[in-house]
Design an enzyme around this catalytic site. Structure first.
Site, mmCIF file in Angstrom:
data_model
loop_
_atom_site.group_PDB
_atom_site.id
_atom_site.type_symbol
_atom_site.label_atom_id
_atom_site.label_comp_id
_atom_site.label_asym_id
_atom_site.label_seq_id
_atom_site.Cartn_x
_atom_site.Cartn_y
_atom_site.Cartn_z
ATOM 1 N N ARG A 48 0.886 -1.237 -0.208
ATOM 2 C CA ARG A 48 0.138 -0.046 -0.094
ATOM 3 C C ARG A 48 0.941 1.144 0.076
ATOM 4 O O ARG A 48 2.193 1.127 0.041
ATOM 5 C CB ARG A 48 -0.899 0.023 1.445
ATOM 6 C CG ARG A 48 -0.105 -0.487 2.557
ATOM 7 C CD ARG A 48 -0.599 0.297 3.840
ATOM 8 N NE ARG A 48 -0.404 1.636 3.653
ATOM 9 C CZ ARG A 48 0.520 2.176 3.970
ATOM 10 N NH1 ARG A 48 1.859 1.570 4.257
ATOM 11 N NH2 ARG A 48 0.733 3.388 4.025
ATOM 12 N N GLY A 49 0.260 2.326 -0.124
ATOM 13 C CA GLY A 49 0.986 3.519 -0.300
ATOM 14 C C GLY A 49 1.352 3.877 -1.707
ATOM 15 O O GLY A 49 1.849 3.181 -2.318
ATOM 16 N N GLN A 193 -3.060 2.178 10.227
ATOM 17 C CA GLN A 193 -1.689 2.003 9.479
ATOM 18 C C GLN A 193 -0.919 2.947 10.509
ATOM 19 O O GLN A 193 0.713 2.648 10.460
ATOM 20 C CB GLN A 193 -1.626 2.666 8.306
ATOM 21 C CG GLN A 193 -2.546 1.878 7.201
ATOM 22 C CD GLN A 193 -4.089 1.912 7.055
ATOM 23 O OE1 GLN A 193 -4.726 2.651 7.990
ATOM 24 N NE2 GLN A 193 -4.461 2.106 5.927
ATOM 25 N N ASP A 234 -1.898 10.318 -2.043
ATOM 26 C CA ASP A 234 -2.231 9.598 -2.923
ATOM 27 C C ASP A 234 -2.340 10.048 -4.412
ATOM 28 O O ASP A 234 -2.243 9.289 -5.172
ATOM 29 C CB ASP A 234 -3.132 8.540 -2.514
ATOM 30 C CG ASP A 234 -3.094 7.604 -1.382
ATOM 31 O OD1 ASP A 234 -2.714 6.463 -1.704
ATOM 32 O OD2 ASP A 234 -2.867 7.997 -0.173
#
Length: 344
Positions: A48-49, A193, A234
């Site tokens: 993710r990221g 997270q 993002d």
């Protein structure tokens, strides 16, 4: 991130991913050798990221090309598989950009695609180092050359990138200069997270930190307990509107009320000039079970549904500065330094 842990790495026949769903309890890896496994890993947040997703997407094309040769796919099947990788998560523009970057190499075979994906990975690490240095310089010039109390939301560290990190890359640079007093890591509901990943990274790096509930962040800022907030992104629209993990806009509003700099650290690959403003950024809606249950136990009455947007959009006028690998854009002030150009 220390040298013994790599978030994304090519294994020759597949993509080796640090399984972030298991942190901090276990450090385990998943190797994706087919498109189904990679798409599932992306959707489950094994990886993710935004920057890490871009790298994973690029290597995902190599996986698809290898699988096509192995299973005898025609061109249409290969195109469909690549499209599945590209569209696995909608908000992070880097995923699609990573896929698109390596498409011209498909005709040369999987090894050529993987080589270009590796070049993207290496560029990300170098870019993150530059973001860290430029961000630290700007923050110390704005907030004062002294140990600072930094607030961050979600995880924009080495785990979210190919290495070093964006927002946490800035924090790491400040720490190396002896300029971090404390980091407030928002827990980041519903998948934690911040608590599971950001705190894990900071602790491994010896950076003092505390985890706080997301709802505590505005109060922490308004009470004068934080000197700067630094987050990742993002997707950034052409006008500077910024999409980041849900809860980011509340941090930005509190910073504006308190006169505290709200800094977004992200590579240029996250800037989407094709989207004029935040209204055009797609917001991923994740499964309602993520917020209706805890450790598999239902936490709401029967018949009550869930609303689970994964991201929110912070208007540009609340973004004090956008730090990229080429310079700092003072977004809310409308200042665009000459050196802060988009790389060609």
């Amino acid at each position: 991130m220390t040298s013994d842990v790599r978030t994304v790495a090519w294994a020759g026949d597949g993509l080796r991913l640090l399984d972030q769903t298991l942190l901090p309890g276990r450090v385990e890896y998943l190797v994706a050798r087919d498109v189904d496994t990679l798409v599932d890993a992306i959707r489950r947040l094994v990886v993710r990221g935004a920057p890490a997703l871009g790298v994973a997407g690029a290597f995902g094309v190599a996986i698809a090309v290898r699988q096509a040769a192995r299973e005898g796919w025609d061109g249409a099947a290969l195109d469909a598989a690549v499209a599945r990788v590209r569209e696995a998560r909608p908000t992070a523009v880097n995923l699609a950009a990573g896929v698109d970057r390596v498409l011209p190499f498909i005709a040369e075979g999987a090894d050529a695609v993987a080589a270009e994906a590796q070049a993207l990975l290496d560029e990300d690490v170098r870019g993150n180092r530059a973001i860290g240095a430029l961000g630290a310089d700007w923050i110390l010039g704005r907030a004062g050359d002294r140990p600072l109390r930094v607030l961050t939301h979600c995880n924009a560290g080495a785990l979210a990138t190919a290495g070093w990190g964006t927002a946490l890359g800035v924090v790491r640079e400040l720490h190396e200069r002896g300029r971090v007093e404390l980091v407030y890591a928002d827990e980041t509901r519903p998948l934690l997270q911040g608590a599971r990943l950001t705190a894990w990274e900071l602790d491994r790096s010896g950076i003092p930190c505390v985890v706080q509930a997301d709802g505590a962040a505005p109060s922490t800022i308004l009470r004068g307990l934080a000197d700067v907030a630094v987050i990742g992104a993002d997707r950034v629209a052409a006008n500077g509107d910024t999409a980041n993990k849900i809860g980011s806009v509340g941090v930005a509003l509190a910073c504006a009320a308190a006169g505290v700099p709200f800094v977004v650290a992200a590579p240029w690959s996250t800037v989407d000039l094709a989207v004029p403003d935040g209204g055009g950024i797609p917001i991923e809606e994740r499964a309602e079970e993520e917020i209706l249950t805890w450790a598999g136990v239902k936490t709401v009455p029967d018949g009550v549904g869930g609303h689970n947007p994964a991201f929110d959009v912070t208007p540009a006028h609340l973004v004090t500065a956008l730090v990229t690998e080429t310079g700092v854009l003072e977004v809310s002030a409308g200042v665009t330094p000459r050196h802060a150009h988009r790389p060609s």
